[in-house]
Design an enzyme around this catalytic site. Structure first.
Site, mmCIF file in Angstrom:
data_model
loop_
_atom_site.group_PDB
_atom_site.id
_atom_site.type_symbol
_atom_site.label_atom_id
_atom_site.label_comp_id
_atom_site.label_asym_id
_atom_site.label_seq_id
_atom_site.Cartn_x
_atom_site.Cartn_y
_atom_site.Cartn_z
ATOM 1 N N GLU A 40 0.874 -1.161 0.000
ATOM 2 C CA GLU A 40 0.000 0.000 0.000
ATOM 3 C C GLU A 40 0.920 1.221 0.000
ATOM 4 O O GLU A 40 1.844 1.289 0.806
ATOM 5 C CB GLU A 40 -0.885 0.041 1.260
ATOM 6 C CG GLU A 40 -1.825 1.246 1.230
ATOM 7 C CD GLU A 40 -2.628 1.447 2.512
ATOM 8 O OE1 GLU A 40 -2.295 0.828 3.536
ATOM 9 O OE2 GLU A 40 -3.592 2.235 2.466
ATOM 10 N N ARG A 266 6.204 -12.652 9.137
ATOM 11 C CA ARG A 266 6.856 -11.397 8.788
ATOM 12 C C ARG A 266 8.159 -11.271 9.560
ATOM 13 O O ARG A 266 8.371 -11.921 10.577
ATOM 14 C CB ARG A 266 5.929 -10.226 9.059
ATOM 15 C CG ARG A 266 5.708 -9.964 10.538
ATOM 16 C CD ARG A 266 4.650 -8.879 10.761
ATOM 17 N NE ARG A 266 4.796 -7.796 9.817
ATOM 18 C CZ ARG A 266 3.774 -7.092 9.309
ATOM 19 N NH1 ARG A 266 2.544 -7.368 9.681
ATOM 20 N NH2 ARG A 266 3.977 -6.120 8.480
ATOM 21 N N LYS A 276 4.865 0.591 10.424
ATOM 22 C CA LYS A 276 4.794 1.764 9.551
ATOM 23 C C LYS A 276 4.217 2.956 10.294
ATOM 24 O O LYS A 276 4.608 4.090 10.071
ATOM 25 C CB LYS A 276 3.896 1.453 8.345
ATOM 26 C CG LYS A 276 4.651 1.145 7.073
ATOM 27 C CD LYS A 276 3.689 1.258 5.883
ATOM 28 C CE LYS A 276 4.193 0.450 4.717
ATOM 29 N NZ LYS A 276 3.208 0.414 3.614
#
Length: 562
Positions: A40, A266, A276
């Site tokens: 994104e 992850r 983020k």
RNA sequence: UGAGGCGUAGCCAAGUGGUAAGGCAUCGGUCUUUGGAUCCGACAUUCCCUGGUUCGAAUCCAGGCGCCUCAGCCA
């Protein structure tokens, strides 16, 4: 002989490659392999994304398939073209090429809208007038089932009309939502009539004001994968519980291509914040100079700090891919960086905390050009000239007036080597009124030119030095870890965890003249001090160096023990 | 306390019924014109626990325990 070679070259396999091998054997996707990296555009890429990028592009390459770059831009409020630009440049820098296959989920908005209409016609979606809070109440909890929305049984015609009017902009944000009609009693919360479209009168970075309704991730992602005929949709573990929904949309809509979603753990790194949201906070609150601040775990920050893409790729290969939650020790990353930089970087002499060294028996006004090896790890790297004269600088940390045991650099009466130059012996120190050493005096042995004695006399220490009259002035920035905690993501208020000493600026550093005109990105190893990279802030009259990493400092360990 | 995942060394991670790969870290030693690098060596009698099956179990079965994810109109 060739057998051992083959064994050596065998690619390390992981559970994802096993799935693909199996699919290829059964002909599930007709032997085709198509992956995608779907960020994104709401922030800069970090080392965690590098793992996903290496995985997706790596698998495509290994199987002769393709990997698309797709921007998952379905939430206009958070996204920006600045981020898409940085993402493209970071993926390229990492060494991957999506060729002509760059897509945006927003490219598919019309198709996705039509799929939603199809869902309504199938009786599998409805427009719900409950507000967000009511929807939450109706959803139930982890242990109690939800209850049906009073709008669940609207007719197909009414739903079609309402959905069209949502698109037309007749309703304000938050008043209505299109929902999938699945099962409000499902043990999987994601299946309790999830939202498909929401109303957002917001400007989209690509489609502008064309749309005021936007698809949700679960709906847009599986269909985007399908539209691009992805075969293996690789994502992280937190989406595992979304997989039934991923499959539900594709099954209900009977699409031609039904990709398989595969989840892996992850990347977490010790001492490193990967969230983020938190990285964005560091930038917006100006705790760092930007997304590419050398302390940031972003790809651009690491690049600016002097990390190489080869080393980052190597790291991604070494950490492996599995489903167990894990936190990799940052020392493994640093090992990969050191290994790469040690092999390739130019050796240069630099003095961070200069102190004058005067060689009393060296003729005043005389200079010599001496040969210094550029890189002992690379026989093709050759030699460079360094000038030597009566007055030099050495690092003040390389001298101790009263050395502890185990210290074998310069101290009064002890003979040491000036790298690539001569043996010298300290004879005297000059101090100011405050007992600070201002100058060190020594004598040299003219018979030891180049740094070797012909009588076989050995010396324990070798010092780096620069010539006082023609050295370069520089500012050196020492970056430590930005975070002190081993697992900062677990810290509620992570800002208290920022290490205020993580940036130390040293002015008045002296570098040998070969560093003149160093271009941004040029990485060298200062003998004994570590790896350093010329910063983008450097100019002709101001050389700015970032320390990429210190060398392993064995002396520090020796002194800790004693 | 529902559902879905996951537990192999300080940290990653192979292993899929035949007697615990590899890397990082650490600790020794060697070598060295970088106290770096190199090279050489050490480092899980045991795989979350407890039972069971088997000649043989990290692997199969049963029962526990622990950790992660999910109740956004974020992705």
């Amino acid at each position: 002989m060739s057998e051992t070679l083959e064994i050596k070259e065998t690619k390390s396999s992981d559970f994802i490659r096993e799935i693909i091998d199996n699919d290829n054997e059964t002909g599930k996707h007709a032997g085709r392999v198509a992956t995608r990296f779907p960020p994104e555009p709401n922030g800069y890429l970090h080392i965690g994304h590098a793992k996903s990028i290496c995985l997706n592009f790596g698998i495509a390459k290994q199987y002769g398939g393709t990997c698309n770059l797709r921007f998952d831009d379905t939430n206009p409020c958070k996204e920006d073209t600045e981020y898409v630009d940085s993402i493209m440049s970071d993926v390229r820098w990492l060494g991957f090429d999506w060729q002509d296959r760059m897509y945006y989920a927003s490219d598919y908005f019309e198709k996705l809208y039509n799929y939603a209409v199809e869902l309504i016609k199938l009786g599998k979606a409805y427009v719900c007038d409950l507000n967000a809070e009511q929807i939450r109440e109706y959803r139930g909890t982890l242990t109690e089932p939800g209850k049906n929305s009073p709008y669940r049984d609207r007719s197909v015609e009414e739903n079609l009309d309402l959905f069209q009017r949502m698109r037309n902009g007749e309703f304000p944000d938050g008043t209505r939502v299109l929902r999938a009609k699945i099962d409000m009693a499902s043990s999987n919360m994601n299946m309790r009539d999830p939202a498909v479209y929401r109303i957002r009168h917001a400007h989209h970075h690509r489609t502008g004001d064309k749309w005021c309704i936007y698809p949700m991730y679960d709906f847009a992602h599986c269909l985007s994968d399908s539209i691009e005929a992805i075969t293996h949709s690789i994502c992280t573990l937190e989406f595992e519980i979304h997989r039934p929904l991923y499959d539900w949309y594709l099954d209900v809509l009977k699409v031609k291509d039904h990709p398989q979603q595969i989840e892996f753990a992850r990347l977490n790194l010790t001492y490193t914040v990967m969230s983020k949201r938190k990285l964005l906070q560091l930038v917006t609150e100006k705790h760092v100079t930007g997304w590419d601040d050398p302390r940031m775990p972003t790809i651009s920050g690491m690049r600016r700090r002097g990390y190489t893409s080869e080393a980052i790729r190597k790291f991604c290969e070494l950490i492996g891919v599995a489903k167990a939650d894990s936190t990799v020790d940052v020392s493994l990353l640093e090992h990969c960086i050191r290994e790469d930089l040690n092999r390739r970087s130019q050796r240069v002499m630099g003095v961070l905390r200069p102190i004058k060294l005067v060689i009393d028996n060296y003729p005043e006004g005389k200079t010599e050009e001496l040969d210094a090896i550029n890189n002992p790890e690379d026989s093709d790297a050759g030699y460079r000239k360094v000038t030597f004269s009566r007055e030099l600088y050495i690092d003040s940390e390389d001298f101790m007036e009263e050395p502890p045991k185990g210290f074998y650099r310069m101290s009064p009466g002890k003979e040491v080597r000036l790298k690539a130059a001569y043996y010298v012996t300290c004879t005297d120190v000059v101090k100011d009124g405050q007992d600070n050493i201002t100058e060190i005096h020594c004598t040299y042995d003219p018979e030891t030119k180049g740094g070797t004695s012909n009588d076989g006399r050995k010396v324990k220490g070798t010092l780096h030095w620069v010539n006082a009259s023609d050295c370069i002035d520089a500012e050196v920035r020492l970056y430590g870890p930005l975070f002190k905690s081993v697992n900062p993501s677990a810290v509620e208020d992570f800002l208290t965890d920022i290490n205020p000493c993580s940036l130390q600026v040293l002015k008045n550093c002296k570098l040998e003249k070969s560093m003149a005109g160093g271009q941004a990105g040029y990485t060298v190893q200062f003998e004994r001090l570590g790896y350093f990279c010329v910063d983008q802030d450097s100019s002709d009259d101001k050389l700015v160096m970032n320390r990429t990493l210190p060398l392993k400092d064995t002396w520090a360990k020796v002194s800790q023990k004693s």
